[in-house]
Design an enzyme around this catalytic site. Sequence first.
Site, PDB file in Angstrom:
ATOM      1  N   CYS A  57       0.833  -1.205   0.000  1.00  0.00           N
ATOM      2  CA  CYS A  57       0.000   0.000   0.000  1.00  0.00           C
ATOM      3  C   CYS A  57       0.864   1.251   0.000  1.00  0.00           C
ATOM      4  O   CYS A  57       2.030   1.229   0.390  1.00  0.00           O
ATOM      5  CB  CYS A  57      -0.887   0.031   1.247  1.00  0.00           C
ATOM      6  SG  CYS A  57      -2.193  -1.187   1.196  1.00  0.00           S
ATOM      7  N   SER A 170     -13.151  -0.205  -7.313  1.00  0.00           N
ATOM      8  CA  SER A 170     -12.175  -0.970  -8.089  1.00  0.00           C
ATOM      9  C   SER A 170     -11.582  -2.092  -7.247  1.00  0.00           C
ATOM     10  O   SER A 170     -10.998  -3.021  -7.787  1.00  0.00           O
ATOM     11  CB  SER A 170     -11.075  -0.046  -8.608  1.00  0.00           C
ATOM     12  OG  SER A 170     -10.514   0.679  -7.537  1.00  0.00           O
ATOM     13  N   HIS A 175     -13.671  -0.537   2.046  1.00  0.00           N
ATOM     14  CA  HIS A 175     -12.910   0.709   2.214  1.00  0.00           C
ATOM     15  C   HIS A 175     -13.779   1.895   1.838  1.00  0.00           C
ATOM     16  O   HIS A 175     -14.809   1.742   1.169  1.00  0.00           O
ATOM     17  CB  HIS A 175     -11.666   0.707   1.315  1.00  0.00           C
ATOM     18  CG  HIS A 175     -12.013   0.742  -0.142  1.00  0.00           C
ATOM     19  ND1 HIS A 175     -12.411  -0.386  -0.835  1.00  0.00           N
ATOM     20  CD2 HIS A 175     -12.060   1.762  -1.035  1.00  0.00           C
ATOM     21  CE1 HIS A 175     -12.679  -0.057  -2.087  1.00  0.00           C
ATOM     22  NE2 HIS A 175     -12.481   1.249  -2.237  1.00  0.00           N
ATOM     23  N   HIS A 299     -26.492  22.032   7.704  1.00  0.00           N
ATOM     24  CA  HIS A 299     -26.767  20.894   8.607  1.00  0.00           C
ATOM     25  C   HIS A 299     -26.234  19.653   7.894  1.00  0.00           C
ATOM     26  O   HIS A 299     -26.691  19.325   6.798  1.00  0.00           O
ATOM     27  CB  HIS A 299     -28.288  20.837   8.795  1.00  0.00           C
ATOM     28  CG  HIS A 299     -28.796  19.883   9.830  1.00  0.00           C
ATOM     29  ND1 HIS A 299     -29.813  20.233  10.713  1.00  0.00           N
ATOM     30  CD2 HIS A 299     -28.481  18.602  10.116  1.00  0.00           C
ATOM     31  CE1 HIS A 299     -30.099  19.198  11.487  1.00  0.00           C
ATOM     32  NE2 HIS A 299     -29.293  18.190  11.147  1.00  0.00           N
ATOM     33  N   PHE A 314     -31.368  12.293 -20.985  1.00  0.00           N
ATOM     34  CA  PHE A 314     -32.269  13.287 -20.395  1.00  0.00           C
ATOM     35  C   PHE A 314     -31.696  13.833 -19.090  1.00  0.00           C
ATOM     36  O   PHE A 314     -31.670  15.041 -18.862  1.00  0.00           O
ATOM     37  CB  PHE A 314     -33.659  12.670 -20.143  1.00  0.00           C
ATOM     38  CG  PHE A 314     -34.589  13.623 -19.450  1.00  0.00           C
ATOM     39  CD1 PHE A 314     -35.182  14.651 -20.156  1.00  0.00           C
ATOM     40  CD2 PHE A 314     -34.826  13.526 -18.075  1.00  0.00           C
ATOM     41  CE1 PHE A 314     -36.019  15.575 -19.515  1.00  0.00           C
ATOM     42  CE2 PHE A 314     -35.654  14.427 -17.428  1.00  0.00           C
ATOM     43  CZ  PHE A 314     -36.255  15.462 -18.153  1.00  0.00           C
TER      44      PHE A 314
HETATM   45  P1  AMP Z   1     -12.434   2.409  -5.234  1.00  0.00           P
HETATM   46  O1  AMP Z   1     -11.942   2.702  -6.619  1.00  0.00           O
HETATM   47  O2  AMP Z   1     -13.610   3.175  -4.821  1.00  0.00           O
HETATM   48  O3  AMP Z   1     -12.584   0.930  -5.025  1.00  0.00           O
HETATM   49  O4  AMP Z   1     -11.278   2.876  -4.231  1.00  0.00           O
HETATM   50  C1  AMP Z   1     -10.066   2.197  -4.140  1.00  0.00           C
HETATM   51  C2  AMP Z   1      -8.989   3.220  -4.147  1.00  0.00           C
HETATM   52  O5  AMP Z   1      -7.794   2.604  -3.675  1.00  0.00           O
HETATM   53  C3  AMP Z   1      -8.699   3.769  -5.534  1.00  0.00           C
HETATM   54  O6  AMP Z   1      -8.866   5.178  -5.494  1.00  0.00           O
HETATM   55  C4  AMP Z   1      -7.256   3.366  -5.793  1.00  0.00           C
HETATM   56  O7  AMP Z   1      -6.523   4.401  -6.406  1.00  0.00           O
HETATM   57  C5  AMP Z   1      -6.703   3.090  -4.412  1.00  0.00           C
HETATM   58  N1  AMP Z   1      -5.665   2.066  -4.370  1.00  0.00           N
HETATM   59  C6  AMP Z   1      -5.545   0.967  -5.150  1.00  0.00           C
HETATM   60  N2  AMP Z   1      -4.480   0.216  -4.763  1.00  0.00           N
HETATM   61  C7  AMP Z   1      -3.917   0.860  -3.709  1.00  0.00           C
HETATM   62  C8  AMP Z   1      -2.795   0.598  -2.855  1.00  0.00           C
HETATM   63  N3  AMP Z   1      -2.045  -0.485  -3.043  1.00  0.00           N
HETATM   64  N4  AMP Z   1      -2.507   1.492  -1.870  1.00  0.00           N
HETATM   65  C9  AMP Z   1      -3.266   2.587  -1.705  1.00  0.00           C
HETATM   66  N5  AMP Z   1      -4.348   2.878  -2.464  1.00  0.00           N
HETATM   67  C10 AMP Z   1      -4.665   2.048  -3.457  1.00  0.00           C
HETATM   68 ZN    ZN Z   2     -30.605  22.076  11.152  1.00  0.00          ZN
END
Ligand code: AMP
Ligand code: ZN
Length: 341
Positions: A57, A170, A175, A299, A314
């Site tokens: 990561c 993705s 997360h 709020h 549309f």
């Molecule tokens: P999502 O696309 O909503 O699933 O969010 C996953 C996010 O994790 C994406 O924005 C990717 O750029 C990020 N991502 C993918 N692999 C890694 C990694 N190894 N370390 C940190 N972020 C990552």
């Molecule tokens: Zn309020």
Amino acid sequence: MASSRNPEIRKDTVFNRWVIFSPARAKRPSDFKSKSPANPNNNASKCPFCAGNEHECAPEIFRIPRDFTSDWKIRVIENLYPALSRDERQQQQLQNPKPNAHNQCTLSGFGFHDVVIETPTHTVQLFDLSATEIGEVLLAYKERIKQLECHESIKYVQVFKNYGASAGASLSHSHSQIIALPIIPPSVSIRLDSMKEYFDRTGKCSLCEIQPEELLIKQSTHFISVVPFAASFPFEIWIIPNDHLSHFHELDDEKTVDFGGLLKLMLLKLSRQLNDPPFNFMIHTSPLHAGVSQLPYSHWFLQIVPQLTTSAGFEMATGCNINPVFPEDAAKVLREVNVLM
Ligand code: AMP
Ligand code: ZN
Ligand code: ZN
């Protein structure tokens, strides 16, 4: 229910948009199911977010618990492919942006793009966690926003979650994401202007004034969950704090467990009723340095949108969504679906 209703056009006074309710285009509200359930637990073998793969990561910002001697429960990390650059040198170019020779305006792409890994276990989803554990995820958002607030040039922080491929996810490991922006996005300005307009007209905050009645799904000690009166999407849900508070990150720590429980219940109800649909949730809060005069009408709330329909020509052309399910019908279905907590 739906078949006896005529089409109706409703105004959403929070986002300042019109929504067309057209039940003739739909099956019965209770028959709505996702055709592409999120089915998120594949590809566990090469997942960078799993415990043990931390080295795959981008750098960690903090973990919960902070103590490195015990296993982590939540990690807030940098995004490996960030939408914005956290390079502080880029901040200087944010001062006094001037239009170029063609009258186009550009800012340096300074900002922060973080990922919140909600659990170390690949097969556990957010709604599998306990109310207390979801509360801890909310506390992690809160803590990170407070850190981001220290950067003078950060104007707005967006917390959001994509669940399921067609909701934009993705990676299947549970997360969410946090993007800190050096601008106030247009939809935030429109929301605040719209809530101000309501306040100027009535002397009241539009969300404090909500009388949920038929739109109520569930009430907890400190929050209500409703289908909004002019929901843009079928089975859209808002979780609204009872207390008038402009910023999510000012939420009392002890209320996060209550919020976590209601969020869990809503996600489980959507999953049960709609066949584990892909969804997004977004925390709508106020700009970090909001003026005192903005506080009485802004709020914060959380919006959940299950992905059941596709926006097409549309909607793109007009900004008006066509929603085949009346909010009262969606609320009734969601109220009645039972789930095990
Ligand atoms: P999502 O696309 O909503 O699933 O969010 C996953 C996010 O994790 C994406 O924005 C990717 O750029 C990020 N991502 C993918 N692999 C890694 C990694 N190894 N370390 C940190 N972020 C990552
Ligand atoms: Zn309020
Ligand atoms: Zn994983």
